[in-house]
Design a protein around this motif. Structure first.
Motif, PDB file in Angstrom:
ATOM      1  N   MET A 231       9.052  16.558  12.219  1.00  0.00           N
ATOM      2  CA  MET A 231       9.320  16.142  13.578  1.00  0.00           C
ATOM      3  C   MET A 231      10.391  17.062  14.142  1.00  0.00           C
ATOM      4  O   MET A 231      11.435  17.283  13.529  1.00  0.00           O
ATOM      5  CB  MET A 231       9.798  14.677  13.571  1.00  0.00           C
ATOM      6  N   GLY A 232      10.139  17.599  15.298  1.00  0.00           N
ATOM      7  CA  GLY A 232      11.088  18.499  15.933  1.00  0.00           C
ATOM      8  C   GLY A 232      12.307  17.755  16.466  1.00  0.00           C
ATOM      9  O   GLY A 232      12.321  16.533  16.577  1.00  0.00           O
ATOM     10  N   ARG A 233      13.340  18.513  16.800  1.00  0.00           N
ATOM     11  CA  ARG A 233      14.588  17.906  17.269  1.00  0.00           C
ATOM     12  C   ARG A 233      14.384  17.119  18.567  1.00  0.00           C
ATOM     13  O   ARG A 233      14.970  16.066  18.760  1.00  0.00           O
ATOM     14  CB  ARG A 233      15.644  19.004  17.469  1.00  0.00           C
ATOM     15  N   GLY A 234      13.543  17.619  19.460  1.00  0.00           N
ATOM     16  CA  GLY A 234      13.293  16.922  20.729  1.00  0.00           C
ATOM     17  C   GLY A 234      12.649  15.564  20.514  1.00  0.00           C
ATOM     18  O   GLY A 234      13.051  14.565  21.119  1.00  0.00           O
ATOM     19  N   ARG A 235      11.641  15.545  19.647  1.00  0.00           N
ATOM     20  CA  ARG A 235      10.971  14.269  19.360  1.00  0.00           C
ATOM     21  C   ARG A 235      11.906  13.324  18.623  1.00  0.00           C
ATOM     22  O   ARG A 235      11.908  12.118  18.871  1.00  0.00           O
ATOM     23  CB  ARG A 235       9.713  14.523  18.527  1.00  0.00           C
ATOM     24  N   GLN A 236      12.715  13.867  17.734  1.00  0.00           N
ATOM     25  CA  GLN A 236      13.656  13.047  16.971  1.00  0.00           C
ATOM     26  C   GLN A 236      14.697  12.428  17.907  1.00  0.00           C
ATOM     27  O   GLN A 236      15.008  11.239  17.804  1.00  0.00           O
ATOM     28  CB  GLN A 236      14.345  13.903  15.915  1.00  0.00           C
ATOM     29  N   LYS A 237      15.222  13.224  18.818  1.00  0.00           N
ATOM     30  CA  LYS A 237      16.212  12.721  19.756  1.00  0.00           C
ATOM     31  C   LYS A 237      15.604  11.655  20.659  1.00  0.00           C
ATOM     32  O   LYS A 237      16.248  10.639  20.953  1.00  0.00           O
ATOM     33  CB  LYS A 237      16.779  13.864  20.591  1.00  0.00           C
TER      34      LYS A 237
ATOM     35  N   LYS B 273      13.176   9.661  19.963  1.00  0.00           N
ATOM     36  CA  LYS B 273      12.993   8.443  19.166  1.00  0.00           C
ATOM     37  C   LYS B 273      14.323   7.701  19.002  1.00  0.00           C
ATOM     38  O   LYS B 273      14.385   6.484  19.147  1.00  0.00           O
ATOM     39  CB  LYS B 273      12.418   8.809  17.797  1.00  0.00           C
ATOM     40  N   HIS B 274      15.398   8.435  18.718  1.00  0.00           N
ATOM     41  CA  HIS B 274      16.713   7.809  18.580  1.00  0.00           C
ATOM     42  C   HIS B 274      17.169   7.184  19.899  1.00  0.00           C
ATOM     43  O   HIS B 274      17.761   6.109  19.918  1.00  0.00           O
ATOM     44  CB  HIS B 274      17.745   8.819  18.090  1.00  0.00           C
ATOM     45  N   THR B 275      16.885   7.868  21.009  1.00  0.00           N
ATOM     46  CA  THR B 275      17.243   7.340  22.326  1.00  0.00           C
ATOM     47  C   THR B 275      16.490   6.048  22.600  1.00  0.00           C
ATOM     48  O   THR B 275      17.060   5.079  23.102  1.00  0.00           O
ATOM     49  CB  THR B 275      16.938   8.376  23.416  1.00  0.00           C
ATOM     50  N   LYS B 276      15.212   6.026  22.236  1.00  0.00           N
ATOM     51  CA  LYS B 276      14.397   4.825  22.439  1.00  0.00           C
ATOM     52  C   LYS B 276      14.949   3.664  21.624  1.00  0.00           C
ATOM     53  O   LYS B 276      15.098   2.553  22.129  1.00  0.00           O
ATOM     54  CB  LYS B 276      12.954   5.117  22.035  1.00  0.00           C
ATOM     55  N   VAL B 277      15.288   3.919  20.372  1.00  0.00           N
ATOM     56  CA  VAL B 277      15.835   2.868  19.509  1.00  0.00           C
ATOM     57  C   VAL B 277      17.178   2.390  20.048  1.00  0.00           C
ATOM     58  O   VAL B 277      17.455   1.184  20.083  1.00  0.00           O
ATOM     59  CB  VAL B 277      15.969   3.384  18.056  1.00  0.00           C
TER      60      VAL B 277
END
Length: 56
Positions: free
Chosen positions: A1-7, A9-13
């Motif tokens: 998972m790339g950094r953009g997708r990871q960020k 996901k964290h923002t959503k959580v």
């Protein structure tokens, strides 16, 4: 998972945690707090307190 997708996901959580309103059982909380305050009043004893300082 790339950094953009990871960020994203964290923002959503983080948003879900920030704006969610979990059900709180206030009667259970009241019972727990009453039980804790009913235990010995002298639960915390400061081992490092020096009684001789009060005499100065």
């Amino acid at each position: 998972m790339g950094r953009g997708r990871q960020k994203a996901k964290h923002t959503k959580v983080a948003r879900e945690l920030k704006y969610s309103t979990p059900d709180t059982d206030l009667t259970q909380l009241e019972r727990e707090l009453a039980a804790q305050s009913g235990e010995g009043e002298d639960q915390y004893v400061d081992r490092w307190a020096d009684d001789t300082e009060d005499e100065r």
